[in-house]
Write an enzyme that holds these catalytic residues in place. Structure first.
Site, PDB file in Angstrom:
ATOM      1  CD  GLU A  51      28.359  17.876   3.085  1.00  0.00           C
ATOM      2  OE1 GLU A  51      27.360  18.526   3.424  1.00  0.00           O
ATOM      3  OE2 GLU A  51      29.383  18.401   2.635  1.00  0.00           O
ATOM      4  CE  LYS A 110      27.824  18.669  -0.461  1.00  0.00           C
ATOM      5  NZ  LYS A 110      27.205  19.994  -0.510  1.00  0.00           N
TER       6      LYS A 110
HETATM    7  C1  5MM Z   1      31.906  20.415   2.660  1.00  0.00           C
HETATM    8  O1  5MM Z   1      31.150  21.561   2.566  1.00  0.00           O
HETATM    9  C2  5MM Z   1      29.964  21.485   1.783  1.00  0.00           C
HETATM   10  C3  5MM Z   1      30.281  21.454   0.317  1.00  0.00           C
HETATM   11  O2  5MM Z   1      31.056  22.577   0.015  1.00  0.00           O
HETATM   12  P1  5MM Z   1      32.411  22.425  -0.800  1.00  0.00           P
HETATM   13  O3  5MM Z   1      31.996  22.010  -2.192  1.00  0.00           O
HETATM   14  O4  5MM Z   1      32.990  23.805  -0.752  1.00  0.00           O
HETATM   15  O5  5MM Z   1      33.254  21.417  -0.106  1.00  0.00           O
HETATM   16  C4  5MM Z   1      29.107  22.693   2.114  1.00  0.00           C
HETATM   17  O6  5MM Z   1      27.778  22.482   1.712  1.00  0.00           O
HETATM   18  C5  5MM Z   1      29.176  22.981   3.583  1.00  0.00           C
HETATM   19  O7  5MM Z   1      28.489  21.997   4.267  1.00  0.00           O
HETATM   20  C6  5MM Z   1      28.603  24.354   3.791  1.00  0.00           C
HETATM   21  O8  5MM Z   1      29.461  25.274   3.177  1.00  0.00           O
HETATM   22  C7  5MM Z   1      28.388  24.719   5.244  1.00  0.00           C
HETATM   23  O9  5MM Z   1      29.547  24.661   5.966  1.00  0.00           O
HETATM   24  P2  5MM Z   1      29.571  25.186   7.502  1.00  0.00           P
HETATM   25  O10 5MM Z   1      30.945  24.768   7.973  1.00  0.00           O
HETATM   26  O11 5MM Z   1      29.449  26.663   7.447  1.00  0.00           O
HETATM   27  O12 5MM Z   1      28.478  24.532   8.239  1.00  0.00           O
END
Ligand code: 5MM
Length: 346
Positions: free
Chosen positions: A179, A221
């Site tokens: 990602e 991702k």
């Molecule tokens: C970009 O964030 C990931 C996808 O979420 P969205 O669809 O809300 O953009 C998400 O998997 C993210 O990696 C997690 O929420 C973990 O984030 P943190 O900042 O807590 O590591």
């Protein structure tokens, strides 16, 4: 290919080629607490547990969701009735995954930029998660656009870490989700986001090649290619779909099992509409595109449900309906069947 590689490919295909999507519920405690705080929800381990239990016990979730991405705290938790979260998921047929990065930290010598940490001791942590039952993992890198950013140093450091992580995942039998998130914040236009996305993905796939990652057994991702949130010109869903898919076609090798978009701060409706436009314009599902397109949303699925729940289990059924609604909208979008009229039936 050996038996482990074939199994990894099966897992990757099962996650993305099932016509379903992924639900990211891997917010670290600090991110989860921030979201709770915005709504005035208590920020304790038990409230986080209750929210995650609500998500995974949503009736019929498995019709639309093939896998969920958990966080270290969550993968070890149990539902109020007793069964572990992993057993609840096993009963529904949803594949558990786990976020394994330790967060994006300030990058030395690179003001305004971050590099994701977590490689030290990663092999052991991955082995433990596999033993628990996880079958895929996720690592997020964060790239910022604006004021001369991103730098090549930031792109290369993050690409290298993503590839080292992905290789370790495959060694222990976990499918890596790779990602590289380009943040939506900023005034840049869609062209700039496309240029940076292409540059970042070139670096990421170069490093994945160098680290001998099996592309057939990984999922990318990325974000959609979008104008910055503060950009006065906001393209239509069709324009976003075209720009995003054309960008990916230039840089994502055909062998990759699937592309599962993050939502990145888009509203649920925006994310569904743009995904739908990709399916309509490129016949993405069961399609001529070289890889399957799907979703791996967190906020664009969870947000409306979280606001309804608001930390109070008397709202649980309504919140689960809202969660299921967003999952179903995105499932419909993969087929080009999403319509804004669906939003009236939530
Ligand atoms: C970009 O964030 C990931 C996808 O979420 P969205 O669809 O809300 O953009 C998400 O998997 C993210 O990696 C997690 O929420 C973990 O984030 P943190 O900042 O807590 O590591």
């Amino acid at each position: 290919m050996n038996a482990q590689e074939l199994e990894l490919i099966d897992t990757a295909r099962g996650l993305v080629a099932s016509g379903k999507g992924l639900l990211a519920m891997d917010e670290s405690n600090s991110t989860c607490n921030e979201e709770f705080a915005e709504l005035g929800i208590a920020q304790t381990m038990d409230v986080r547990r209750a929210w995650r239990e609500l998500i995974i016990t949503t009736p019929r979730l498995a019709e639309y969701i093939s896998g969920v991405i958990l966080y270290d705290e969550t993968i070890r938790q149990e539902s109020r009735e007793g069964p572990s979260f992993l057993n609840v998921l096993a009963d529904t047929g949803i594949t558990p995954g786990i976020k394994v990065d330790l967060g994006a930290k300030t990058q030395a010598g690179h003001p305004g930029e971050k590099v994701t940490e977590g490689l030290d001791g990663l092999r052991g942590r991955l082995q433990a998660y596999f033993q628990m039952g996880a079958r895929f993992a996720k690592w997020r890198a964060v790239i910022t656009i604006g004021n001369g950013l991103p730098s090549q140093g930031c792109i290369e450091a993050n690409a290298h870490a993503l590839a080292r992580y992905a290789a370790l995942c495959q060694e222990v039998g976990l499918v890596p989700i790779v990602e590289p998130e380009i943040l939506m914040t900023g005034e840049h236009g869609i062209e700039e986001c496309g240029k940076v996305t292409e540059q970042v993905l070139h670096a990421v796939f170069n490093q994945l090649y160098e680290q001998r990652v099996l592309l057939e057994a990984m999922i990318l991702k990325p974000g959609m290619v979008l104008p910055g949130l503060a950009c006065p010109k906001q393209e239509t869903a069709d324009q976003v779909a075209d720009t995003t898919v054309h960008c990916l076609l230039r840089v994502v090798p055909a062998a990759v099992a699937g592309v599962a978009f993050l939502s990145g701060g888009q509203t649920g409706e925006q994310a569904s509409a743009r995904l739908n436009a990709m399916a309509v314009r490129f016949n993405a599902y069961g399609s001529p595109l070289p890889w399957v397109l799907t979703f791996s949303f967190a906020r664009a699925i969870q947000r409306p449900a979280l606001a309804i729940w608001n930390g109070d289990d008397t709202n649980k059924a309504k919140a689960q309906q809202a969660l299921l609604h967003r999952a179903r909208c995105n499932w419909a979008a993969l087929r080009g069947d999403y319509d804004i009229a669906m939003e009236g039936n939530g």
